[in-house]
Design an enzyme around this catalytic site. Structure first.
Site, mmCIF file in Angstrom:
data_model
loop_
_atom_site.group_PDB
_atom_site.id
_atom_site.type_symbol
_atom_site.label_atom_id
_atom_site.label_comp_id
_atom_site.label_asym_id
_atom_site.label_seq_id
_atom_site.Cartn_x
_atom_site.Cartn_y
_atom_site.Cartn_z
ATOM 1 N N PRO A 1 0.805 -1.225 0.000
ATOM 2 C CA PRO A 1 0.000 0.000 0.000
ATOM 3 C C PRO A 1 0.837 1.273 0.000
ATOM 4 C CG PRO A 1 -0.983 -1.612 1.481
ATOM 5 C CD PRO A 1 0.320 -2.196 1.010
ATOM 6 N N GLN B 1 -10.439 12.716 -44.927
ATOM 7 C CA GLN B 1 -9.079 12.916 -44.429
ATOM 8 C C GLN B 1 -9.003 12.864 -42.914
ATOM 9 O OE1 GLN B 1 -7.099 16.466 -45.712
ATOM 10 N NE2 GLN B 1 -6.221 15.503 -47.527
ATOM 11 N N SER C 1 20.870 4.652 -22.362
ATOM 12 C CA SER C 1 19.878 5.731 -22.415
ATOM 13 C C SER C 1 18.518 5.270 -21.896
ATOM 14 C CB SER C 1 19.740 6.262 -23.852
ATOM 15 O OG SER C 1 20.964 6.750 -24.346
ATOM 16 N N GLU D 1 4.316 -1.872 -13.640
ATOM 17 C CA GLU D 1 5.736 -2.015 -14.017
ATOM 18 C C GLU D 1 6.405 -0.651 -14.158
ATOM 19 O OE1 GLU D 1 8.920 -4.769 -14.700
ATOM 20 O OE2 GLU D 1 6.852 -5.068 -14.051
ATOM 21 N N SER E 1 16.640 -1.195 -0.627
ATOM 22 C CA SER E 1 16.124 -2.275 -1.470
ATOM 23 C C SER E 1 17.083 -3.456 -1.570
ATOM 24 C CB SER E 1 15.813 -1.745 -2.873
ATOM 25 O OG SER E 1 16.988 -1.245 -3.490
ATOM 26 N N SER F 1 6.027 2.409 -6.473
ATOM 27 C CA SER F 1 7.239 2.869 -7.159
ATOM 28 C C SER F 1 8.413 2.979 -6.188
ATOM 29 C CB SER F 1 6.980 4.232 -7.814
ATOM 30 O OG SER F 1 5.947 4.150 -8.777
ATOM 31 N N TRP G 1 -1.988 -5.306 -5.077
ATOM 32 C CA TRP G 1 -1.885 -5.383 -6.543
ATOM 33 C C TRP G 1 -1.236 -6.682 -7.002
ATOM 34 C CZ3 TRP G 1 -5.181 -1.900 -7.090
ATOM 35 C CH2 TRP G 1 -5.090 -0.644 -6.498
#
Length: 408
Positions: A132, A303, A338, A388, A184, A136, A162
């Protein structure tokens, strides 16, 4: 090393045709029903198991395709059929990949077969990471795993959210904090075997889209798992934690870059899902524009309609190219200098959102009804800019990669 190519070889073409046939003949006819029911489409998963699509062998073959195009090709075709059902078919793969990436040979051989079951008794698995307050921001994860040395057991407490297949899975793979002092890098993954006391399903989410895919909370209350359920084993974990602590003292940039590479490699698969949904909506809109007449001529002769279709097709092809490039780079070990993985996911997900909206516009009032599939495709496409890593996170990753600022 495989050279980058836009031409599928004969084996890939055969697999693509096979998957497309399954998506057209089995997935699509069932899509509206299971979207309305908002339930796991067990009969469709069973059919996928019977023909070999719902199996570790199939995904392993695509994953180890030396060109890198096996997974994105498979995802695009299945999600062209229907995103919700396709996610029910591929969702177990999230947990299976977690075991493949971190488990021992014994753990792989023991648990992955239990994730899939067989054609007569299909099973699913769940990968439980988000919380919860930690989506991210994975460093904010609160689910804890504490080692009980006397019993050689890990005790897990926390709430996951989730989770695809959460609560209905035969096997759950749970990410938990074992050392909160190193962010992490202090996380570890655990197998929670079937019928383990203390694990329960929390809220099942009623979703805007991908409604044939089961999404729920997973609650862990003093869940005890044997020591051998720690993926990779205790010795490997202790070594990894020791290295992470030393690197944290010296400055954590190397650790962050390693984590970044893992996320970057997985994001093109989501981009491929988005491409499949966008392509499906575009094809419906194109067919409709050719057959729907207004003012005495097909609306594609106008068009305003023709240019929309031109833009839609261009965005789909551009998205596929970005996905294929990133997938090839990940497979062949090319560095994402990149943030090419995030680029592919960002562009493809937003293309799917916009293309499906344009498809509704081209169909007009019909597009707004459930008599046509584009409204469902548009609802499904909304997820791609969220899971993701949201579009905002993708832009942050790309911008910081280009600027050289560490991703925290």
């Amino acid at each position: 090393m495989a050279e980058f190519t836009l031409e599928l070889n004969d084996d890939q073409k055969q697999v693509k045709e096979w998957l497309h046939g399954f998506a057209a003949d089995v997935i699509r006819p069932a899509a509206a029903e299971w979207d309305e029911r908002e339930e796991t489409p067990w009969p469709v998963i069973q059919e996928a198991a019977k023909v070999g699509i719902y199996s570790l062998d199939f995904y392993a073959q695509q994953f180890f395709d030396p060109t890198g195009l096996g997974i994105p090709m498979a995802m695009e075709e299945l999600f062209w059929g229907d995103a919700g059902i396709a996610l029910s078919i591929v969702g177990t793969g999230l947990a299976a990949v977690g075991v493949l990436a971190n488990g021992t040979e014994e753990q792989i051989g023991t648990w992955i077969p239990q994730m899939y079951g067989d054609a007569d008794d299909v099973k699913v698995a769940a990968f439980c990471s988000s919380e919860p307050d930690a989506g991210s921001d994975v460093a904010s994860m609160r689910t804890r795993a504490v080692y009980d040395e006397a019993k050689d057991e890990w005790v897990l407490n926390g709430t996951k959210t989730w989770a695809t297949n959460g609560g209905i899975a035969n096997v759950h793979v749970v990410v938990a904090v074992v050392d909160p002092d190193i962010g992490s890098k202090g996380h570890a993954s655990f197998i929670v075997p079937p019928d383990t006391p203390g694990l329960s399903q929390g809220q099942k989410f009623k979703k805007h889209g991908i409604r044939a895919s089961h999404t729920a909370e997973v609650v862990l209350e003093d869940v005890r798992v044997p020591g051998h359920c720690l993926l990779g084993g205790k010795e490997k974990l202790d070594e990894r934690l020791a290295r992470a602590r030393e690197r944290a003292k010296a400055g954590g940039e190397r650790v962050k870059n390693a984590a970044m590479a893992t996320f970057e490699a997985s994001r093109p698969a989501v981009g491929a899902m988005a491409v499949g949904t966008a392509r499906a909506a575009y094809e419906v809109a194109l067919d409709y524009a050719k057959t729907r007449s207004q003012f005495g001529r097909p609306i594609i002769d106008n068009q305003g309609i023709a240019f929309q279709l031109a833009d839609m097709r261009t965005r789909i092809d551009a998205a596929r190219l970005l996905v294929w490039r990133a997938s090839w780079m990940a497979t062949t070990g090319k560095p994402f200098t990149s943030a090419e993985g995030s680029m592919s996911k960002l562009y493809a997900s937003e293309a799917a959102r916009d293309v499906t909206a344009q498809a509704i516009q081209i169909l007009g009032g019909n597009g707004f009804t459930r008599e046509y599939p584009v409204e469902r495709m548009h609802r499904d496409a909304a997820i791609y800019t969220i899971f993701e890593g949201t579009s905002e996170i993708q832009r942050l990753v790309i911008a910081r990669t280009l600027s050289g600022i560490p991703i925290r």
